[in-house]
Design an enzyme around this catalytic site. Structure first.
Site, PDB file in Angstrom:
ATOM      1  N   GLU A  28      -1.180  -8.191   1.134  1.00 18.17           N
ATOM      2  CA  GLU A  28      -0.903  -6.760   1.249  1.00 18.17           C
ATOM      3  C   GLU A  28       0.094  -6.443   2.358  1.00 18.17           C
ATOM      4  O   GLU A  28      -0.116  -6.819   3.512  1.00 18.17           O
ATOM      5  CB  GLU A  28      -2.200  -5.982   1.539  1.00 18.17           C
TER       6      GLU A  28
ATOM      7  N   HIS B  48      -1.681  11.023   0.054  1.00 16.85           N
ATOM      8  CA  HIS B  48      -1.356  10.316  -1.191  1.00 16.85           C
ATOM      9  C   HIS B  48      -1.044  11.330  -2.280  1.00 16.85           C
ATOM     10  O   HIS B  48      -1.449  12.486  -2.204  1.00 16.85           O
ATOM     11  CB  HIS B  48      -2.547   9.466  -1.646  1.00 16.85           C
TER      12      HIS B  48
ATOM     13  N   ASP C  43       0.850  -1.195   0.000  1.00 13.26           N
ATOM     14  CA  ASP C  43       0.000   0.000   0.000  1.00 13.26           C
ATOM     15  C   ASP C  43       0.885   1.245   0.000  1.00 13.26           C
ATOM     16  O   ASP C  43       1.865   1.323   0.746  1.00 13.26           O
ATOM     17  CB  ASP C  43      -0.932  -0.007   1.223  1.00 13.26           C
TER      18      ASP C  43
ATOM     19  N   ASP D  43      -0.768   0.621  -4.763  1.00  9.66           N
ATOM     20  CA  ASP D  43      -2.130   1.038  -5.114  1.00  9.66           C
ATOM     21  C   ASP D  43      -2.198   2.501  -5.543  1.00  9.66           C
ATOM     22  O   ASP D  43      -3.088   2.874  -6.308  1.00  9.66           O
ATOM     23  CB  ASP D  43      -3.121   0.724  -3.989  1.00  9.66           C
ATOM     24  N   HIS D  44      -1.264   3.318  -5.069  1.00 10.77           N
ATOM     25  CA  HIS D  44      -1.221   4.742  -5.428  1.00 10.77           C
ATOM     26  C   HIS D  44       0.116   5.268  -4.922  1.00 10.77           C
ATOM     27  O   HIS D  44       0.754   4.661  -4.058  1.00 10.77           O
ATOM     28  CB  HIS D  44      -2.379   5.516  -4.774  1.00 10.77           C
TER      29      HIS D  44
ATOM     30  N   THR E  27      -7.927  -2.176   1.401  1.00 10.71           N
ATOM     31  CA  THR E  27      -7.296  -3.026   0.383  1.00 10.71           C
ATOM     32  C   THR E  27      -7.784  -4.471   0.447  1.00 10.71           C
ATOM     33  O   THR E  27      -8.256  -5.009  -0.568  1.00 10.71           O
ATOM     34  CB  THR E  27      -5.760  -2.932   0.492  1.00 10.71           C
TER      35      THR E  27
ATOM     36  N   ASP F  56       2.051   2.335   3.608  1.00  3.00           N
ATOM     37  CA  ASP F  56       1.173   3.504   3.471  1.00  3.00           C
ATOM     38  C   ASP F  56       0.918   4.180   4.806  1.00  3.00           C
ATOM     39  O   ASP F  56       1.041   5.396   4.941  1.00  3.00           O
ATOM     40  CB  ASP F  56      -0.149   3.048   2.856  1.00  3.00           C
ATOM     41  N   LYS F  57       0.564   3.386   5.796  1.00  2.00           N
ATOM     42  CA  LYS F  57       0.152   4.001   7.056  1.00  2.00           C
ATOM     43  C   LYS F  57       1.329   4.704   7.724  1.00  2.00           C
ATOM     44  O   LYS F  57       1.178   5.749   8.358  1.00  2.00           O
ATOM     45  CB  LYS F  57      -0.491   2.954   7.978  1.00  2.00           C
TER      46      LYS F  57
ATOM     47  N   ARG G 155     -15.808   2.668   3.065  1.00  2.00           N
ATOM     48  CA  ARG G 155     -14.830   1.769   3.672  1.00  2.00           C
ATOM     49  C   ARG G 155     -14.858   1.801   5.195  1.00  2.00           C
ATOM     50  O   ARG G 155     -14.396   0.855   5.851  1.00  2.00           O
ATOM     51  CB  ARG G 155     -13.420   2.115   3.176  1.00  2.00           C
TER      52      ARG G 155
ATOM     53  N   HIS H  11       1.870   7.977   5.956  1.00  2.00           N
ATOM     54  CA  HIS H  11       0.932   8.978   6.498  1.00  2.00           C
ATOM     55  C   HIS H  11       1.496   9.586   7.790  1.00  2.00           C
ATOM     56  O   HIS H  11       1.321  10.764   8.051  1.00  2.00           O
ATOM     57  CB  HIS H  11      -0.421   8.331   6.797  1.00  2.00           C
TER      58      HIS H  11
ATOM     59  N   SER I 146      -7.277   4.314  -0.883  1.00  2.00           N
ATOM     60  CA  SER I 146      -7.006   2.890  -1.091  1.00  2.00           C
ATOM     61  C   SER I 146      -8.238   2.070  -1.453  1.00  2.00           C
ATOM     62  O   SER I 146      -8.110   0.908  -1.836  1.00  2.00           O
ATOM     63  CB  SER I 146      -6.368   2.292   0.170  1.00  2.00           C
TER      64      SER I 146
ATOM     65  N   ASP J 116      -9.697  -3.500   6.441  1.00  2.00           N
ATOM     66  CA  ASP J 116      -9.227  -2.238   5.864  1.00  2.00           C
ATOM     67  C   ASP J 116      -9.449  -2.265   4.344  1.00  2.00           C
ATOM     68  O   ASP J 116      -9.664  -3.330   3.741  1.00  2.00           O
ATOM     69  CB  ASP J 116      -7.752  -2.049   6.214  1.00  2.00           C
TER      70      ASP J 116
HETATM   71 MG    MG Z   1      -4.244  -0.933   2.320  1.00  2.00          MG
HETATM   72 ZN    ZN Z   2      -3.481   2.783  -0.301  1.00  2.00          ZN
HETATM   73 ZN    ZN Z   3      -3.134   5.802   2.684  1.00  2.00          ZN
END
Ligand code: MG
Ligand code: ZN
Ligand code: ZN
Ligand code: MG
Ligand code: ZN
Ligand code: ZN
Lengths: 465, 465
Positions: free
Chosen positions: A329, A428, A58, A376-377, A171, A334-335, A182, A338, A112, A169
């Site tokens: 995943e 993101h 992610d 994913d991004h 994903t 990702d987290k 989500r 962030h 996501s 979550d």
């Molecule tokens: Mg994810």
């Molecule tokens: Zn993501």
């Molecule tokens: Zn994120």
């Protein structure tokens, strides 16, 4: 400065080890000499895949991959994900809700949910939505779109869903749940998804839908969601056990002990919320966290298995004559981005790569297995700070936070986060990201693709000639 | 909002048009259906290239490519550079000067000199250095490394060097000049390169070395450097004409009129300094420049030819039985990113793509032509601003500047610059970047390569089996 050359040597060793692809050998070693046309040709396999293993990092874009490589292996090192024979760029845009069903606005930076929905269903949707189409507003459900996992399950293949986040979550949820927001992860989280509640005749929360979809192997975090009470009374966990015979496991010892699906599908929930990243945080600050002698410290993950452990067990349980679909995943890249946490993010790129190696070991013996590795991004992390711009990297002025570590080369690398103010959640970004693959139909990731194109590739495209 | 759907339609048309590659057809259209294994296999060509066209977008990373695509074609559009069959990720790190010749520190964010030196010579060097090895300090010359252009010239091929920057700027300079500091562009710029002065027995400034290397076609900006006086007295321009018979041209009309090298090599200098980007600037500000109805405005380039014009003329002049090497740079992507100028940067990605189409038209008739398209290093631009993070995009707090345009989709896209403070020069970043190729040995860009790997690929690698 004490220079850490052992890292470089280790990377060299990794790079020399070629990947076995059926009869083909392919390795993109730094400084390779011979033409690789024949090797690439030999790696092309037009068959439809029997098994599919999709590995997602992610938020794992080219920037965090480079930062992780620099740190773990040195700039000349190569991850297993670097060495996959087929590579491309992948777009990740989504839609925004709007009044005109024929013309939803484009959203150039996605969360996501629509991104995972994109590869899961082959269609675009709006932010925060899971495998369900766009609509006029966040709380207006769209059309449910069938996912790769669901299609393969109908064909008789086994299915698996592994994540280091809560398994509810976005994903992992998009693989086998359909809901307008989500956030509706458990049955008591349904305020914004009223029509999806089971008591309203809906499919229920993400937690419920994942087990109702009878996924054979579910492994990740998110026990707290499963301890929520359903509309009917018992917890989701009790419901999963009674209604679908799920075997529930909660630590890595129990995970090791499972060796069959004969007693029911597996629901492994190893953390109340998200699982623990490999490394302790190194959080960027305006004054600059870390320094030229800072290295990342391994976190205590207690009884939690690693992503590679979960991937290995999932593959062993899913392996069967009809084939399987497995999504894996590495969620915390990702987290931790962030959270402006450099060590947390790069450590879990390494964890993704270790999970890939597990998948490759299976593929070596089962060459009818398609492996895809991507993100994913794009995300916020920027590698900064060449000689001429140290003032950029210090974060002396507002709006930026930086962190510096000593890489495997023995040299300092600085990253900056500036999509939010220091202390806020970094955002993101909208750049296309890398996709890589090996095995049957892996050639379809080459060039510039959209993440929705992965849907048909994973299901197996019709030969063109 | 008035939505600009014509852009999307145009993109769809582009995407449908497949690229002819000898007998192979390959196109990565959004939403493609059939398996492309056979097409990719047919595009593999292990022959050594007769002609090589290397197209560089300075600072052209995945982020600015995505921003330019979104703006020009819409998110679903495809540039010609998107559709090339072989794609990979490319690392761009360099070295730092240091006391130990066996262990120069790694520089994770490079400037344009060591990066261009990397593909030109196959070896790493330090910031600001041109096709010359690392050393203990900026003013200490390193070992001269022979370039692809020089090697091919020795083999009897024709050579060309095209850029929208001053032709003495780092990227074109590295193709055929060797000097310790890129700033030593003309004979009166030599303060930090004393041993390179011709009066000191050196090879001279970049301007002098380019013409002394007798490159057949030199096209770009930088007339002011050639008007500088040499150590011997006359201007570099006079010297080029008298010593090497260069035909000097200064506008697009004169460029159109040239149709032979029979009267001497061509030196086209169309601007005193850098050439004018396609679009007028849209400079990001802390308050946010532009808006949801802002489109980029075409600049008046006066008598300057476009990059595609220069590329077309260069190819026509270089085409011959022994083959040629041509480097083409869209230089202003980088310089406008430094200036936080969104329109300037994305317009010159489009100009790069138009130059590529010119090269592809030649390749269609001469399939023994290798085309490579890539950047030299990542840069500062980030696509930001999804629904949940509008405060990030406004730049309300210090350190960030943003700009917003209406894309071909009709929707707003916002980018942010934050590697320097608003008003300062934005900095390069260290992410790996996209590389794409077609033609002989193009398969060698697949996977994860280093930019030094392009050197052997352009020269033609030995078949592996
Ligand atoms: Mg994810
Ligand atoms: Zn993501
Ligand atoms: Zn994120
Ligand atoms: Mg340049
Ligand atoms: Zn550059
Ligand atoms: Zn630059």
């Amino acid at each position: 400065m004490a220079r850490r050359r052992t890292g470089v040597l280790a990377a060299g060793t990794l790079a020399v080890g070629a990947i076995a692809l059926g009869s083909a050998v392919y390795a993109v070693s730094p400084g390779f000499t011979d033409d690789r046309s024949a090797d690439l040709a030999a790696a092309i396999n037009p068959a439809k895949p029997k098994n599919v293993i999709l590995l997602i990092g992610d938020g794992t874009d080219d920037s965090i991959i480079t930062a992780a490589r620099n740190y773990e292996l040195g700039a000349k090192g190569r991850f297993a994900l670097d060495e996959l024979p087929f590579t491309g760029a992948m777009t990740t845009f989504g839609l925004k809700t709007g009044p005109n069903p024929d013309d939803y606005p484009i959203n150039y930076v996605s969360d996501s949910a629509p991104t995972a929905s994109g590869w899961s269903t082959g269609k675009k949707t709006v932010d925060s939505r899971l495998s369900q189409g766009p609509s006029s507003g966040d709380t207006v459900p769209g059309e449910d779109y069938e996912t790769v996992l669901e299609k393969y399950k109908k064909q008789g293949k086994r299915t698996g869903n592994v994540s280091t986040a809560e398994i509810t979550d976005a994903t992992p949820a998009a693989a086998a749940a359909h809901i307008n927001l989500r956030a509706c992860q458990g049955p008591t989280d349904m305020a914004s998804c009223p029509t999806a509640k089971k008591s309203a005749g809906g499919k229920g929360s993400v937690a419920e839908q994942l087990v109702d979809n009878k996924i054979d192997v579910i492994l990740g975090g998110g026990l707290n969601r499963y301890n929520q009470t359903t509309d009917a009374g018992p917890s989701v966990l009790s419901y999963a056990q009674s209604a679908h015979k799920y075997q529930v496991i909660k630590d890595k010892t129990a995970l090791s002990g499972v060796d069959t699906l004969a007693n029911g599908p597996i629901l492994g929930l190893f953390s109340g919320g998200n699982m623990t990243p490999k490394y302790k945080p190194l959080t960027a600050t305006p004054a600059g966290a870390g320094g030229p002698d800072t290295t990342c410290q391994t976190a205590d993950r207690g009884t939690q298995p690693s992503l590679a452990d979960m991937t290995d067990k999932a593959i062993k349980l899913l392996d069967n004559d009809k084939g399987f679909f497995l999504q894996v995943e590495s969620a915390m890249v990702d987290k931790q981005e962030h959270a402006s946490d450099l060590c947390g993010a790069i450590g879990d790129v390494l964890e993704l790569d270790k999970a890939l190696k597990v998948a490759q070991a299976y593929q070596a013996k089962h060459p009818d297995t398609l492996i895809i590795v991507t993100g994913d991004h794009a995300h916020s992390t920027q590698i900064v700070g060449n000689g001429g711009s140290t003032t950029d990297a210090t974060g002396a002025t507002g709006g930026k936070a930086t962190a510096t570590v000593k890489t495997a080369d023995g040299d300092p690398m600085t990253v900056a986060y500036s999509t939010s103010n220091p202390g806020g959640s970094q955002s993101h970004t909208g750049a296309q990201i890398r996709v890589a693959a090996s095995g049957p139909q892996a050639a379809n990731v080459t060039g510039t693709i959209d993440q929705t194109d992965l849907f048909a590739t994973m299901l197996g495209r019709t030969p063109s000639r």
